[in-house]
Design an enzyme around this catalytic site. Structure first.
Site, PDB file in Angstrom:
ATOM      1  N   SER A 129       1.032  -1.359   0.116  1.00  0.00           N
ATOM      2  CA  SER A 129      -0.062  -0.125   0.033  1.00  0.00           C
ATOM      3  C   SER A 129       1.025   1.231  -0.137  1.00  0.00           C
ATOM      4  O   SER A 129       1.851   1.392   0.771  1.00  0.00           O
ATOM      5  CB  SER A 129      -0.713  -0.135   1.226  1.00  0.00           C
ATOM      6  N   GLY A 130       0.609   2.137  -0.728  1.00  0.00           N
ATOM      7  CA  GLY A 130       1.257   3.418  -0.971  1.00  0.00           C
ATOM      8  C   GLY A 130       2.583   3.450  -2.065  1.00  0.00           C
ATOM      9  O   GLY A 130       3.554   4.338  -1.924  1.00  0.00           O
ATOM     10  N   THR A 134      -1.443   2.575  -8.049  1.00  0.00           N
ATOM     11  CA  THR A 134      -2.644   3.415  -8.640  1.00  0.00           C
ATOM     12  C   THR A 134      -2.244   4.217  -9.568  1.00  0.00           C
ATOM     13  O   THR A 134      -2.824   4.482 -10.802  1.00  0.00           O
ATOM     14  CB  THR A 134      -3.618   3.770  -7.588  1.00  0.00           C
ATOM     15  N   ASN A 179      -1.182   5.620   2.931  1.00  0.00           N
ATOM     16  CA  ASN A 179      -1.366   6.387   1.777  1.00  0.00           C
ATOM     17  C   ASN A 179      -2.681   7.447   1.834  1.00  0.00           C
ATOM     18  O   ASN A 179      -3.765   6.836   2.218  1.00  0.00           O
ATOM     19  CB  ASN A 179      -1.659   5.262   0.632  1.00  0.00           C
ATOM     20  N   SER A 182      -5.469   5.912  -0.910  1.00  0.00           N
ATOM     21  CA  SER A 182      -5.452   4.466  -0.899  1.00  0.00           C
ATOM     22  C   SER A 182      -6.631   3.663  -1.576  1.00  0.00           C
ATOM     23  O   SER A 182      -7.817   3.953  -0.910  1.00  0.00           O
ATOM     24  CB  SER A 182      -5.212   3.885   0.654  1.00  0.00           C
ATOM     25  N   SER A 183      -6.345   2.873  -2.228  1.00  0.00           N
ATOM     26  CA  SER A 183      -7.509   2.154  -2.770  1.00  0.00           C
ATOM     27  C   SER A 183      -8.134   1.145  -2.084  1.00  0.00           C
ATOM     28  O   SER A 183      -7.340   0.340  -1.508  1.00  0.00           O
ATOM     29  CB  SER A 183      -6.953   1.409  -4.107  1.00  0.00           C
ATOM     30  N   GLY A 388      -2.497  -3.162  -2.054  1.00  0.00           N
ATOM     31  CA  GLY A 388      -1.065  -3.988  -1.800  1.00  0.00           C
ATOM     32  C   GLY A 388      -1.234  -4.736  -0.450  1.00  0.00           C
ATOM     33  O   GLY A 388      -2.135  -4.353   0.363  1.00  0.00           O
ATOM     34  N   GLU A 390      -1.011  -5.335   3.426  1.00  0.00           N
ATOM     35  CA  GLU A 390      -0.613  -4.202   4.396  1.00  0.00           C
ATOM     36  C   GLU A 390      -0.694  -4.743   5.761  1.00  0.00           C
ATOM     37  O   GLU A 390      -1.436  -5.796   6.087  1.00  0.00           O
ATOM     38  CB  GLU A 390      -1.709  -3.004   4.196  1.00  0.00           C
TER      39      GLU A 390
HETATM   40  N1  LIG Z   1       4.948   8.033 -10.119  1.00  0.00           N
HETATM   41  C1  LIG Z   1       4.909   9.004  -9.188  1.00  0.00           C
HETATM   42  N2  LIG Z   1       5.049  10.292  -9.217  1.00  0.00           N
HETATM   43  C2  LIG Z   1       4.851  11.018  -8.242  1.00  0.00           C
HETATM   44  N3  LIG Z   1       4.105  10.640  -7.092  1.00  0.00           N
HETATM   45  C3  LIG Z   1       3.945   9.395  -6.929  1.00  0.00           C
HETATM   46  C4  LIG Z   1       4.165   8.404  -7.831  1.00  0.00           C
HETATM   47  N4  LIG Z   1       3.620   7.330  -7.482  1.00  0.00           N
HETATM   48  C5  LIG Z   1       2.824   7.529  -6.448  1.00  0.00           C
HETATM   49  N5  LIG Z   1       3.070   8.935  -5.966  1.00  0.00           N
HETATM   50  C6  LIG Z   1       2.650   9.086  -4.666  1.00  0.00           C
HETATM   51  O1  LIG Z   1       2.276   8.176  -3.852  1.00  0.00           O
HETATM   52  C7  LIG Z   1       1.037   8.220  -3.433  1.00  0.00           C
HETATM   53  C8  LIG Z   1       0.545   6.642  -3.104  1.00  0.00           C
HETATM   54  O2  LIG Z   1       0.579   6.283  -4.681  1.00  0.00           O
HETATM   55  P1  LIG Z   1      -0.606   5.378  -5.002  1.00  0.00           P
HETATM   56  O3  LIG Z   1      -0.357   4.871  -6.504  1.00  0.00           O
HETATM   57  O4  LIG Z   1      -1.922   5.699  -4.587  1.00  0.00           O
HETATM   58  O5  LIG Z   1      -0.197   3.952  -4.124  1.00  0.00           O
HETATM   59  P2  LIG Z   1      -0.826   2.416  -4.066  1.00  0.00           P
HETATM   60  O6  LIG Z   1      -1.883   2.328  -5.107  1.00  0.00           O
HETATM   61  O7  LIG Z   1       0.361   1.590  -4.487  1.00  0.00           O
HETATM   62  O8  LIG Z   1      -1.204   2.327  -2.816  1.00  0.00           O
HETATM   63  C9  LIG Z   1       0.285   9.041  -4.507  1.00  0.00           C
HETATM   64  O9  LIG Z   1      -0.854   9.595  -3.934  1.00  0.00           O
HETATM   65  C10 LIG Z   1       1.177  10.096  -4.814  1.00  0.00           C
HETATM   66  O10 LIG Z   1       1.379  11.018  -4.009  1.00  0.00           O
HETATM   67 MG   LIG Z   2      -4.088   2.109  -4.899  1.00  0.00          MG
END
Ligand SMILES: Nc1ncnc2c1ncn2[C@@H]1O[C@H](COP(=O)(O)OP(=O)(O)O)[C@@H](O)[C@H]1O
Ligand SMILES: [Mg+2]
Length: 1001
Positions: A129-130, A134, A179, A182-183, A388, A390
């Site tokens: 997660s984070g 996404t 996050n 977070s999804s 992810g 967690e």
């Molecule tokens: N490629 C990226 N560039 C900039 N910030 C990112 C990037 N990937 C993730 N982040 C930051 O990390 C946070 C969490 O990412 P997210 O994709 O929601 O994580 P996950 O889906 O794996 O839990 C996003 O809200 C963003 O702020």
């Molecule tokens: Mg996500």
């Protein structure tokens, strides 16, 4: 063909060199930090070297690194300038290793493979997660939105695909400790492409939404975004209608985490985005009305409190129920059949059920708008962005499901890469040093195995008669799976474990780490009683979500966890039928901080994501493999032996083909049914050669076709050209014939004239004689004796010119004698100067004009041109019939006396005379404007010859004349200081004389 293959080979080499050059050129010094592909890592088995490379690159904001075609991505936790349209363009249609690693390169490669092989793919995005899953999936979607062909219709689909995201995120994402976005549901999205690569539709599958969040949030966490968006951003009217106040604090379901406001989240602007997106994905007014009605009703529901009545039943103690009841069009009863505890429990269960089912309805509704109705065959790219792994301090049922899901995906990854890869080498008889890896199947089995797995035990416990509690469930697990190495409870654990484990909890040793779960998993079975009530709702969405056909208590209901298990089985099936691609996301620190790279944390992720094993398999293995038939089918045009048809076995064909292409022995292996290619660059070079060759073949076919089409046109044109040529030739031949006939006639006539030259003048010899005369006169003019004394040197005349020659001789001598003996007055000088030539002219005129009589009078004149009045020296000659204006031996104009209308002279002594002629023919010359020094003499001669003295008119001032028939001109006469003749501004010929005496005739 051989020639073409050579060319292709050359271009292949050239292409390889170019790729290397590009690689060099595209890498800035910064890009060269570390290595771009872990396959090149040295030593490739060193975890520290792996980590060093990741860290080095991370600190240079190089967040992407490959392991072959797998993409490792480290969350930068800051905006990087690498996602622009320009970047997308750069990565479009470029081979993997030609540019620095990027998520766009992966997306583009998946797309192009799908296009060329016409098969289905999926991109599995994993990480805890984070870690950036996404975000990665959004980047991929955006890349396709920009790079795929577009039309108005496709843009429509594209917009919906893109805008489905903010809506789903609003309803399915929430701020957690890990996050801020977070999804809280799993998402698998299919993008469907037509054969031209246009994105024509999509479909979303959602997996287990974390519904417990609706009624409870841990400290520092929030409920789903949509609640806050509605309360913060909702329009005044809407809030009033929903009975909501613009203050999150007023709603119990929003404040348990105590962080309704988060600096990284702008609920107000997100609300606007969602509203707009809803309209694009075809939500009607009433849909949105009902949808927000439900959201608000959940908030109201959360605020319902219960009192106890006399009999111990729960009663409603405030009027919130009116609100939520109104919103979902339900008339609640004041009294419940539950105790207060039970009622609170039921209330929350209802809120979760309502929200969960509404979420499913939402996904379905989005799917309706993404659906492609066209039934022609599509290829798809699936994007899997699932929650992810967690670990929280308290992990309940949902974490159990989430982590189980991650186990399943890890299992799939192992199946598709490590295990299957190695099994395949074995099967294909390729020598292979097995790579050891941790297979998490043992944990999957612990959870899902029939009868023995945790899910089975849970099902059993929920559905057995008698009261089931957390404790009975725990005991059951201890009894059935107590000996499992990945399962531990307080009772089963050693001393050390017991310290960290409560009595009611159990612990699983997941592939990604240990997680302690509280055993209150029993929550999760259906609550049939309250659902019956919901069926009476008038809200369309609620009605739809709680259908009356729902299996009720009579049938053994499926627990939620079993449903989830089945959905994961479904997902695995979907994925297994497609070609996999991987994005492994890594979280550099727990604090969401940019620039912080926590070695321990990253090392842990590298480990459990199986990256080292993947690298080892990659390093030892082959990047690409294909069945001989498929490989040959595609690349056979590259070899003259296999093109266009190969008669032998596919393996033999491939062997010939790659020999022809010059594959080196260590670059490939021949398996039983497949060819294995070690490096992607070998394949890319082959593919490039194929593209060149394909292009050439296409050009040939096209040329043939065009040739066929053009030939018809050409034949037509040729026919037309031949016709024109024939006509032209005929015409020319006719002219030539006519010319020849004319020449023959002239020559014949000449000969006849010659033969009859001594006979009297007749038609036959007239032309010949004229020629003889003219010839003699012309020669005479050139050969006159220089002095009188040379009189014997007179040119011998032809017989017919004897007489004339004598006459000429006489005149000539007379002139010469005059010149030398009598002397010449200055006035006569000009006339004498014209000497003999003038007489020759007369003679010439005489003969050529067939005048019978010799000329009567001749005088030099100045003739003024009709156009521009330029003066020209001429001879004016009067014969018996006509007046002639002659230039040397050339008659310039002949005026028959019959056409002489009159002569004008001025009353001044300017010596001008104008001969007026009648002339009807427009092409004939007009009146003559002359100046003659012997004006009186000439006029006297003329009037005598024409026998008319009245033909001369004296004019004053100006005389009009005809420049040519129909075009008039004027000569103006006046006296002045100086004699001048010039063209006046008005276009008249101005004649100025100094003498004023009038001329009298
Ligand atoms: N490629 C990226 N560039 C900039 N910030 C990112 C990037 N990937 C993730 N982040 C930051 O990390 C946070 C969490 O990412 P997210 O994709 O929601 O994580 P996950 O889906 O794996 O839990 C996003 O809200 C963003 O702020
Ligand atoms: Mg996500």
């Amino acid at each position: 063909m051989t020639h073409m293959v050579l060319e292709v080979k050359e271009s292949l080499e050239e292409r390889c060199n170019q790729i290397l050059r590009n690689m060099e050129a595209s890498l800035t010094a910064r890009d060269r930090v570390g290595i771009q592909d872990f396959v090149l890592l040295d030593p490739h088995t060193s975890e520290s070297a792996f980590l060093d490379n990741l860290r080095k690159r991370f600190h240079e904001n190089l967040i992407y690194t490959y392991i072959g075609t797998l993409l490792v991505s480290v969350n930068p936790y800051k905006e990087l300038d690498i996602y622009s349209k320009k970047q997308m363009d750069t990565y479009m249609g470029v081979n993997f290793f030609e540019l620095p690693p990027h998520i766009y390169a992966l997306a583009d490669n998946v797309f192009r493979t799908m296009q060329s092989e016409f098969n289905n793919h999926f991109i599995l995005i994993s990480g805890e997660s984070g870690a950036g899953k996404t975000e990665a999936s959004k980047k991929i979607l955006q890349f396709y939105a920009v790079s795929c062909p577009s039309t108005k219709l496709l843009n429509n689909v594209r917009d919906r695909l893109l805008l489905s995201n903010p809506v789903l995120e609003a309803f399915g994402n929430a701020k957690t400790l890990k996050n801020d976005n977070s999804s809280r549901f799993g998402k698998y999205m299919d993008i469907q492409f037509d054969h031209q690569g246009g994105a024509v539709g999509g479909h979303i599958l959602s997996y287990l939404l974390e519904k417990s969040r609706v009624v409870h949030q841990n400290h520092g966490e929030r409920n789903f975004h949509i609640f806050y968006q509605l309360v913060e951003g909702g329009e005044e009217d809407l809030l009033r209608w929903l009975g909501l106040e613009r203050n999150c604090k007023n709603y119990r379901y929003l404040v348990q985490g105590d962080c309704a406001k988060v600096s990284s989240i702008n609920d107000k602007s997100d609300w606007k985005t969602v509203r707009k997106a809803l309209s694009v994905i075809e939500f009607s007014e009433s849909d949105t009305e009902h949808l927000f009605g439900i959201i608000a009703s959940v908030l109201h529901l959360g605020n319902i409190k219960f009192d106890v009545d006399a009999r111990g039943y729960a009663t409603l103690n405030n009027n919130q129920e009116i609100c939520w009841g109104f919103l979902i069009r339900l008339k609640p009863k004041q009294r419940s059949p539950f105790s207060v505890d039970h009622a609170v429990y039921a209330r929350d269960a209802l809120a979760k059920a309502i929200y969960g089912r509404t979420f499913n309805w939402l996904v379905n509704k989005i799917n309706e708008s993404l659906a492609n109705k066209d039934s022609s065959r599509k290829t798809v790219i699936g994007l899997l962005d699932i929650y992810g792994f967690e670990v929280f301090s308290v992990n309940s049922f949902e974490q159990f499901c989430i982590n189980y899901c991650n186990e399943k995906l890890q299992q799939l990854f192992i199946e598709l890469t490590l295990k299957s890869e190695q099994e395949e080498y074995e099967m294909e008889g390729i020598e292979w040093e097995p790579v050891p890896y941790f297979n998490n199947k043992i944990i999957c089995d612990l959870v899902e195995e029939k009868f023995r797995g945790i899910i089975s035990l849970l099902d059993e416990e929920c559905l057995r008669p008698g009261e089931a509690t957390d404790i009975t469930f725990l005991e059951k697990m201890e009894e059935k799976i107590g000996g499992h190495p990945h399962f531990v409870t307080h009772k089963l654990g050693d001393q050390k474990t017991r310290k960290t484990l409560d009595r009611g909890d159990f612990r699983l040793l997941h592939y990604a780490g240990e997680v302690t779960y509280c055993s209150d998993l029993l929550d999760y079975y259906s609550f049939p009683v309250i659902f019956k009530v919901m069926r009476q709702s008038k809200n369309a969405i609620i009605k739809h979500c709680f259908p009356s056909t729902e299996p009720d208590s009579k049938r053994r209901p499926e627990t939620v966890v079993t449903q989830f298990k089945s959905s994961l089985v479904g997902l695995t099936e979907i994925l297994m039928s497609k070609e996999p691609w991987y994005v492994r996301c890594i979280k550099p620190n727990e604090a969401k901080q940019p620039g912080h790279f926590n070695d321990v944390l990253v090392r842990h992720q590298v480990k459990y994501l199986g990256l080292m094993e993947h690298l080892r398999v990659r390093r030892a293995g082959f990047a690409y493999r294909r069945k001989y038939e498929i490989f040959l089918q595609r690349y056979k045009p590259l070899c003259p032996d296999t093109w266009p048809n190969w008669k032998g076995t596919a393996a033999e064909g491939v062997q010939l083909l790659i020999k022809h292409l010059g594959y080196k022995p260590d670059e490939y292996k021949m398996g039983r049914t497949k060819i294995f290619i070690r490096h992607p660059r070998t394949l890319f070079a082959t593919e490039d050669a194929f593209q060149v060759c394909k292009h050439k073949l296409a050009t040939r076919i096209q040329a043939k076709y065009k040739g066929f089409r053009v030939k018809e046109d050409y034949l037509k044109q040729r026919e037309a050209a031949t016709k024109i040529e024939n006509c032209w030739r005929g015409l020319m031949a006719r002219k030539e014939r006519e010319k020849r006939a004319w020449a023959v006639k002239v020559i014949k006539k000449f000969i006849k004239g010659f033969m009859t030259r001594n006979e009297p003048a007749c038609i036959d010899n007239s032309e010949y004689l004229a020629y003889v005369r003219q010839n003699y006169l012309t020669r005479l003019k050139e050969n006159l004796p220089k002095t009188v004394l040379q009189k014997d040197s007179w040119l011998t005349p032809p017989p017919i010119m004897q007489e004339v020659a004598q006459l000429l001789k006489k005149i000539y001598i007379r002139h010469m004698v005059r010149k030398y003996v009598r002397g010449i007055t200055p006035q006569r000088k000009a006339q004498v100067k014209s000497t003999f030539t003038c007489h020759l002219c007369l003679l010439f005129l005489f003969f050529s004009d067939l005048c019978v009589r010799p000329p009567q009078y001749s005088v030099p004149v100045v003739k003024y041109d009709r156009n521009g009045f330029r003066p020209r020296l001429r001879q004016l000659i009067f014969t018996q019939q006509a007046a002639y204006l002659v230039e040397e031996a050339k008659i310039k104009q002949r005026i028959d006396y019959s056409s002489l209308r009159g002569v004008s002279v001025s009353n001044l002594s300017d010596n001008f005379l104008i001969l007026h002629v009648t002339c009807d023919d427009i092409n004939k010359k007009g009146d003559l404007v002359l100046q003659c020094d012997y004006l009186f003499e000439a006029l006297t001669k003329l009037s005598i010859i024409v026998n008319n003295q009245n033909c001369i008119k004296v004019v004053q001032g100006s005389v009009r004349f005809d420049i040519q028939p129909g075009r008039e001109g004027f000569v103006d006469f006046k006296s002045g200081q100086e004699s001048m003749v010039y063209r006046a501004k008005n276009g008249h010929l101005m004649v100025v004389t100094t003498q004023c005496g009038e001329m009298l005739l």
